[in-house]
Design a protein around this motif. Structure first.
Motif, short mmCIF file in Angstrom:
data_model
loop_
_atom_site.label_atom_id
_atom_site.label_comp_id
_atom_site.label_asym_id
_atom_site.label_seq_id
_atom_site.Cartn_x
_atom_site.Cartn_y
_atom_site.Cartn_z
N PRO A 250 70.33 34.33 39.01
CA PRO A 250 71.14 34.82 37.90
C PRO A 250 71.94 33.70 37.25
O PRO A 250 72.46 32.82 37.94
N PHE A 251 72.02 33.75 35.94
CA PHE A 251 72.64 32.68 35.15
C PHE A 251 74.12 32.95 34.98
O PHE A 251 74.54 34.06 34.65
N ASP A 252 74.93 31.92 35.20
CA ASP A 252 76.39 32.02 35.11
C ASP A 252 76.84 31.79 33.67
O ASP A 252 77.42 30.75 33.34
N ALA A 253 76.59 32.78 32.82
CA ALA A 253 76.93 32.64 31.40
C ALA A 253 78.43 32.48 31.21
O ALA A 253 78.88 31.73 30.32
N LYS A 254 79.23 33.14 32.02
CA LYS A 254 80.69 33.08 31.87
C LYS A 254 81.20 31.64 32.01
O LYS A 254 81.98 31.17 31.18
N SER A 255 80.76 30.95 33.04
CA SER A 255 81.22 29.57 33.24
C SER A 255 80.72 28.65 32.14
O SER A 255 81.42 27.72 31.72
N VAL A 256 79.49 28.87 31.69
CA VAL A 256 78.94 28.05 30.60
C VAL A 256 79.76 28.23 29.34
O VAL A 256 80.10 27.26 28.64
N GLU A 284 71.45 31.17 24.22
CA GLU A 284 71.59 32.63 24.25
C GLU A 284 73.01 33.04 24.63
O GLU A 284 73.61 33.94 24.01
N ALA A 285 73.57 32.37 25.64
CA ALA A 285 74.92 32.72 26.10
C ALA A 285 75.96 32.44 25.02
O ALA A 285 76.85 33.28 24.77
N LEU A 286 75.87 31.28 24.37
CA LEU A 286 76.84 30.95 23.33
C LEU A 286 76.69 31.85 22.11
O LEU A 286 77.69 32.28 21.51
N TYR A 287 75.46 32.16 21.76
CA TYR A 287 75.23 33.06 20.62
C TYR A 287 75.83 34.43 20.89
O TYR A 287 76.51 35.01 20.03
N ASP A 288 75.59 34.96 22.08
CA ASP A 288 76.11 36.28 22.42
C ASP A 288 77.63 36.31 22.41
O ASP A 288 78.26 37.35 22.16
N ALA A 289 78.25 35.14 22.71
CA ALA A 289 79.71 35.05 22.72
C ALA A 289 80.28 34.69 21.34
O ALA A 289 81.50 34.55 21.19
N GLY A 290 79.41 34.53 20.35
CA GLY A 290 79.86 34.20 19.01
C GLY A 290 80.34 32.77 18.87
O GLY A 290 81.18 32.47 18.00
#
Length: 332
Positions: A250-256, A284-290
């Motif tokens: 699982p990818f740690d999108a929060k920390s990224v 993907e993670a940054l895009y989803d977070a705007g």
């Protein structure tokens, strides 16, 4: 007590074997950390078995074989049989550690990993050797798209260790991770890059260097390149931070996201094509977070790659330390 003896990067009378990382003068290495750690762990866990597809020497599982010969299985050059045998052993209560080249696992046994292993939540731990450009034998042996492929399998954990320190911890950790795990294995003389206080946690990215101006997000042994380049860049007046993403899934999108927010620009580095691997996950993670940031991707183009030494290939295809420095200092 350490599972594997440490040594200096230069060992008298010994040449670098196939799939070993580049020797860097002055760096400490450990020989076959995967095999030695697995042998030690198996002494504590009788349910562990080890398998290979006629690649024992080049996957570093021979220390396990020597320590536990009745629990070692060589299925021959038959990767689908390797995965099916491992899955069958897992169904009898074993924890099956299996090894061969990453390119053979992904291209030849993909369906077997997906259905016999991941779909069944089988306790199969795949240590896939020589990912990316570590292998000098060309396109037939270079797994430059394995993360892209394996990310598509549900219920599969994917780990890309940085060095011997993390790899040894991963060998132990995966025994208690439910289901099937795919690890990009490092073999031979593996550098020790991370400090003694480093602790691997599945699904957790770790800030290795805080930095102020440029943020580097990296995985696998490319994190070692990132740390070296960040140190060199500091001497040139640029302070770069490094976030190591040891777990791809699982990818740690929060920390990224939290790390990327701190910097005006971001660099993503991986020993993999820049599509479908770490860079895609970060985007993907940054895009989803705007979040929109200038980003440089250090990785491999969508191509097949020629034969050659790791030094030659990394320089030619732009994943060596000088490439990092240009990205950090010059923003190119």
């Amino acid at each position: 007590m350490a599972d594997t003896p440490a040594t200096t990067a230069s060992v008298s009378g010994r040449t670098r074997g196939m799939g070993e990382l580049i020797d860097i003068a002055g760096k400490v290495t450990e020989i076959a950390p995967f095999g030695h750690t697995l042998a030690a762990l198996a002494s504590e866990r009788p349910e562990i078995v080890g398998l290979t597809a006629d690649m024992g020497r080049y996957s570093d599982i021979l220390p396990f074989r020597d320590a536990h010969p009745t629990r070692f299985f060589n299925v021959g050059m038959a990767e689908q049989n390797l995965i099916m045998t491992a899955a069958g052993l897992a169904k009898t209560g074993k924890i099956a550690y299996c090894t061969t080249y990453s390119v053979f696992i992904t291209r030849r046994a993909y369906d077997f990993v997906a259905l016999a292993c991941a779909h069944s939540m089988a306790n199969v731990k795949i240590f896939a050797g020589m990912p990316g450009l570590v292998n000098g034998y060309g396109a037939t042996h270079q797994a430059t798209e394995d993360l892209n492929m394996m990310r598509g399998i549900a219920d599969l954990t994917i780990i890309d260790p940085c060095d011997a320190t993390e790899l040894k911890q991963v060998v132990r950790a995966v025994a208690d991770i439910p289901g099937t795990v795919y690890v990009r294995n490092l073999r031979g003389k593996v550098p020790v890059e991370l400090g003694p206080d480093y602790v691997f946690e599945v699904g957790k990215a770790k800030v290795l260097r805080p930095g102020r101006e440029v943020g580097i997000i990296s995985a696998g042994y490319m994190t070692a390149r990132a740390l070296d380049a960040a140190k060199a860049a500091k001497d040139r007046g640029v302070d770069a931070g490094v976030l190591h993403v040891g777990t791809i899934k699982p990818f740690d999108a929060k920390s990224v996201i939290e790390f990327a927010k701190r910097f005006d620009r971001v660099i993503v580095a991986e020993n993999h094509k820049t599509s479908g691997g770490l860079a895609s996950l970060v985007v993907e993670a940054l895009y989803d977070a705007g979040i929109v940031k200038p980003m440089i991707k250090i990785g491999l183009v969508d191509s097949f790659f020629e034969c050659g030494s790791q030094e030659y290939l990394e320089a030619k295809y732009g994943v060596d330390t000088p490439r990092f420095l240009r990205a950090i200092v010059d923003g190119q």
